[in-house]
Design a protein around this motif. Sequence first.
Motif, PDB file in Angstrom:
ATOM      1  N   LYS A 581      39.092  14.463  12.271  1.00 37.40           N
ATOM      2  CA  LYS A 581      38.456  14.540  13.300  1.00 37.40           C
ATOM      3  C   LYS A 581      39.186  16.633  13.772  1.00 37.40           C
ATOM      4  O   LYS A 581      38.099  17.523  13.515  1.00 37.40           O
ATOM      5  CB  LYS A 581      38.262  14.162  15.230  1.00 37.40           C
ATOM      6  N   GLY A 582      41.132  16.559  13.675  1.00 34.03           N
ATOM      7  CA  GLY A 582      41.825  17.665  13.605  1.00 34.03           C
ATOM      8  C   GLY A 582      41.544  18.451  12.683  1.00 34.03           C
ATOM      9  O   GLY A 582      42.324  18.936  12.488  1.00 34.03           O
ATOM     10  N   ARG A 583      41.280  18.275  11.523  1.00 35.91           N
ATOM     11  CA  ARG A 583      41.400  18.710  10.302  1.00 35.91           C
ATOM     12  C   ARG A 583      39.855  19.565  10.623  1.00 35.91           C
ATOM     13  O   ARG A 583      38.944  20.123  10.743  1.00 35.91           O
ATOM     14  CB  ARG A 583      40.954  17.893   8.851  1.00 35.91           C
ATOM     15  N   THR A 584      40.616  21.460   9.929  1.00 34.78           N
ATOM     16  CA  THR A 584      39.454  21.903   9.357  1.00 34.78           C
ATOM     17  C   THR A 584      38.399  21.747   7.695  1.00 34.78           C
ATOM     18  O   THR A 584      39.503  22.366   7.221  1.00 34.78           O
ATOM     19  CB  THR A 584      39.898  23.275   9.720  1.00 34.78           C
ATOM     20  N   LEU A 585      37.422  21.848   8.056  1.00 41.52           N
ATOM     21  CA  LEU A 585      36.071  22.462   6.636  1.00 41.52           C
ATOM     22  C   LEU A 585      36.152  23.828   6.765  1.00 41.52           C
ATOM     23  O   LEU A 585      36.228  24.040   7.564  1.00 41.52           O
ATOM     24  CB  LEU A 585      35.445  21.126   6.567  1.00 41.52           C
ATOM     25  N   SER A 586      36.164  23.884   5.852  1.00 45.34           N
ATOM     26  CA  SER A 586      35.410  25.541   5.050  1.00 45.34           C
ATOM     27  C   SER A 586      33.791  25.266   4.481  1.00 45.34           C
ATOM     28  O   SER A 586      33.727  24.972   3.929  1.00 45.34           O
ATOM     29  CB  SER A 586      36.359  25.782   3.851  1.00 45.34           C
ATOM     30  N   TYR A 587      32.732  24.456   5.708  1.00 40.41           N
ATOM     31  CA  TYR A 587      31.518  24.720   5.168  1.00 40.41           C
ATOM     32  C   TYR A 587      31.018  26.031   4.513  1.00 40.41           C
ATOM     33  O   TYR A 587      31.793  27.239   5.138  1.00 40.41           O
ATOM     34  CB  TYR A 587      30.503  24.361   5.954  1.00 40.41           C
ATOM     35  N   ASP A 588      29.804  25.602   3.932  1.00 41.13           N
ATOM     36  CA  ASP A 588      28.898  26.650   3.521  1.00 41.13           C
ATOM     37  C   ASP A 588      28.894  27.438   4.360  1.00 41.13           C
ATOM     38  O   ASP A 588      28.018  27.451   5.204  1.00 41.13           O
ATOM     39  CB  ASP A 588      28.376  26.907   2.077  1.00 41.13           C
ATOM     40  N   GLU A 589      28.395  28.743   4.138  1.00 38.09           N
ATOM     41  CA  GLU A 589      27.900  29.796   4.891  1.00 38.09           C
ATOM     42  C   GLU A 589      26.505  28.534   5.589  1.00 38.09           C
ATOM     43  O   GLU A 589      26.036  29.728   6.483  1.00 38.09           O
ATOM     44  CB  GLU A 589      27.743  31.574   4.671  1.00 38.09           C
ATOM     45  N   ASP A 590      25.628  29.225   4.495  1.00 37.96           N
ATOM     46  CA  ASP A 590      24.222  28.313   5.413  1.00 37.96           C
ATOM     47  C   ASP A 590      24.359  27.078   5.691  1.00 37.96           C
ATOM     48  O   ASP A 590      23.791  26.107   6.500  1.00 37.96           O
ATOM     49  CB  ASP A 590      23.393  28.393   4.054  1.00 37.96           C
ATOM     50  N   PHE A 591      25.301  26.578   6.250  1.00 38.39           N
ATOM     51  CA  PHE A 591      25.210  25.619   7.185  1.00 38.39           C
ATOM     52  C   PHE A 591      24.687  25.858   8.804  1.00 38.39           C
ATOM     53  O   PHE A 591      24.775  24.735   9.283  1.00 38.39           O
ATOM     54  CB  PHE A 591      26.977  25.098   7.320  1.00 38.39           C
ATOM     55  N   GLU A 592      25.229  26.889   8.272  1.00 47.17           N
ATOM     56  CA  GLU A 592      24.544  27.747   9.668  1.00 47.17           C
ATOM     57  C   GLU A 592      23.045  27.114  10.319  1.00 47.17           C
ATOM     58  O   GLU A 592      22.353  27.034  11.032  1.00 47.17           O
ATOM     59  CB  GLU A 592      25.132  28.927  10.282  1.00 47.17           C
ATOM     60  N   THR A 593      22.633  27.565   9.223  1.00 47.51           N
ATOM     61  CA  THR A 593      20.996  26.678   8.782  1.00 47.51           C
ATOM     62  C   THR A 593      20.877  25.694   9.474  1.00 47.51           C
ATOM     63  O   THR A 593      19.346  25.090  10.219  1.00 47.51           O
ATOM     64  CB  THR A 593      20.205  27.677   7.763  1.00 47.51           C
ATOM     65  N   CYS A 594      21.723  25.352   9.178  1.00 52.58           N
ATOM     66  CA  CYS A 594      21.291  23.416   9.718  1.00 52.58           C
ATOM     67  C   CYS A 594      21.552  23.045  11.399  1.00 52.58           C
ATOM     68  O   CYS A 594      21.331  22.047  12.181  1.00 52.58           O
ATOM     69  CB  CYS A 594      22.071  22.656   9.014  1.00 52.58           C
ATOM     70  N   LEU A 595      21.401  24.134  12.464  1.00 51.95           N
ATOM     71  CA  LEU A 595      22.399  24.194  13.691  1.00 51.95           C
ATOM     72  C   LEU A 595      20.796  25.144  14.359  1.00 51.95           C
ATOM     73  O   LEU A 595      19.950  25.237  13.648  1.00 51.95           O
ATOM     74  CB  LEU A 595      23.194  24.987  14.640  1.00 51.95           C
ATOM     75  N   THR A 596      20.756  24.554  15.563  1.00 54.63           N
ATOM     76  CA  THR A 596      19.689  25.017  16.539  1.00 54.63           C
ATOM     77  C   THR A 596      20.548  25.483  17.959  1.00 54.63           C
ATOM     78  O   THR A 596      21.603  24.147  17.971  1.00 54.63           O
ATOM     79  CB  THR A 596      19.113  24.018  16.411  1.00 54.63           C
ATOM     80  N   LEU A 597      20.171  26.339  18.618  1.00 57.01           N
ATOM     81  CA  LEU A 597      20.726  26.453  19.749  1.00 57.01           C
ATOM     82  C   LEU A 597      21.165  24.907  20.896  1.00 57.01           C
ATOM     83  O   LEU A 597      19.723  24.106  20.626  1.00 57.01           O
ATOM     84  CB  LEU A 597      20.053  27.464  20.975  1.00 57.01           C
ATOM     85  N   ALA A 598      21.660  25.146  21.539  1.00 54.05           N
ATOM     86  CA  ALA A 598      21.788  23.827  22.570  1.00 54.05           C
ATOM     87  C   ALA A 598      20.664  23.520  23.901  1.00 54.05           C
ATOM     88  O   ALA A 598      19.636  23.026  23.806  1.00 54.05           O
ATOM     89  CB  ALA A 598      23.336  23.453  22.547  1.00 54.05           C
TER      90      ALA A 598
END
Length: 687
Positions: A581-598
């Motif tokens: 949980k504490g590790r930082t992962l370098s997701y691809d830039e298009d990972f943002e497209t998998c998100l939506t505003l809360a």
Amino acid sequence: MSELDEYHQNLMADIRREADASGVIMVEAFFDRMTERLTGAGELEVADRAYFQNGEGGQRLRIDGYAGDPRDSEGVLGLIVCDFVDSEEVQAFEKKDVPTILNPLIRFLKKARTEEFRDSLNEANPAFQVSDLIITTWPHVTKVRLILVSNRRYNSRDDAVKLQELDDVPVTWSVWDLARFARFEVKGNEDLEIDLVQDFGGPVPALKGSQTGAALESYLMIIPGPQLAAVYDRWGEKLLEGNVRSFLQARAKTNKGIQKTIKDEPDLFFPYNNGLSATADAVTCVRNDDGLAISSISNLQIVNGAQTTGSIHAALKSAKEQLPQVFVQMKLTVVPPDRSEDIVPKISEYANTQNKVNAADFFSNHPFHIRIEQFSRNIIFTAREGERHDSKWYYERSRGQFINARPKIKGKDQASFDFEFPKTQLFSKTDLAKFEFSAAGQPHLVSRGAQKNFAEFAKDIGDAWSKSDAKYDELWYKRLISKAIVFRWIETEVPKQPWYEGGYRANIVTYAMAKVFHDANGEKQVLDLDTIWRRQSVPDALQRALLLAAAEAHDVITHPPTGIRNMSEWAKQQACWNGIKGRTLSYDEDFETCLTLAESARTTKRDEKAKKAMTDGINAQSEVVMLGADFWKQALTWGRDRKRLTPKDQQILDVCASMPRRLPSDLQSRHALEALNRMRDQGFGEE
């Protein structure tokens, strides 16, 4: 085609499909599928794969898996060996064939107890993991259970057979063959025939607690401690009604106070202890010089008193001399199988006051499960890209529903059923718990096994449901299916990855899913679950993120801190989850497209609630109109005469009684039905 042939055919098709889809070997797919049944049956609490094979002939060693840390299961060390045959036809084996299959596991056990064997292996080798666990925990081991799992038919009926002893530790073996699995899948439980006369020293005196012709037979029995301990030693946790077993795993183990009484004041055990509550399918009664006695019990299930039973069993080792002075009372109710789903939960709920769990301890007929089942039969999901048929996800709230439902459908309708409910979209209560807790950041709990994870999940849902059930609506169900799609996708893809060396797949899957959900969900943005259930697939950008997290999970799980050697046990710890949980992962830039505003996700939830309220209102209005004005005149008169109506009730029922001149609104219709339900509870309509 016989039922067993059909079961074998379906099983092999499922195993081949799983092996082909995920790239695992068939025996691994077989192990995963069948050990899931073993944990459901109470044969094991957890099953971790640990395949190792070495040597030839009389020197061959083999193990396929083990049943977790024996310190978590009252000192029982469970070891598993698979006998898998890739065949189109049902194969069989005899008792004389058992040593050929079982002896390599026995040799492994003897070798694994030595530091010389352990230290000759690489620490990443599953055999090293098991050997180190055995060496570390052997002082706590009270019993060794060897389980032979086969997809052949076993032409004998041996179970829990005493084999030998290692350093005064009894070793038993049992066989779960094709026919035994088939019986369990169809019935949802396994037949337990307890012959008290033949196997356990004699019949138990009983007092009948029901009149002739009563709806249910009841008996009060006084059981000697050694006899109860012997029965439990033979059948183990299969005697504990599945729900009770599941919930006790989330609580304290055998009660130290009970054990102290057995050791220090065994003659006072009977007056001090509340005894057991149990059910059975049937009993056989005999008459002897002392009166009525019970000589055999069919499918005994202890619904209250698991800690008492476990403590008496523990006394076989810790207080063997005092045990003959111990007696325990048992209230036994005979419940026909066709009534068990209604009656047994109530007996357990009313009996389990000391281990009370909200909402009737979460039986399969709890309203939560019934609601999810209803959603699963009604909510249609659009076909995936490239497929022609819309489909549904089939929720099996009690074991055997799916396998029993399909044969009842004949001819072309069976093909329609297969299109409507693809077998790949079948999921159970324990699956649901895995999906939810993986997404909720509890992978260490998921890693502890299906039953323990379900116990914790059910406790959470039970608490939440008792406060409000409004959250668990259609949108909640659709988002649950999104989590199922994500979980199943990772499960298929992990074995195909170049870094995957075999083993720990289940742990990697739940940790990868938990990590991505943890990183995606924040105050302003959350993972877009709604797009997943609409598409019925995992977006490419999310796939890459999940595989990145899976590789990281593999690294954390297979590199435990200094002093911890067993990776499966490490994955069950909160510290392991904290590590990834504490590790930082370098997701691809298009990972943002998998998100939506809360806020968008909350708006969708509000819209769903408004839509449901409107639908409920329309349905309520339709029901009020269908009942008719005359009915509502009678209800109004009955309630008014008995002073059971508030002024608002009377006003709204008067509108209903004057239809069609006046028509109640949606809100008025819902209120009228609520008033009607109250009056029915008070006796309206019973005269």
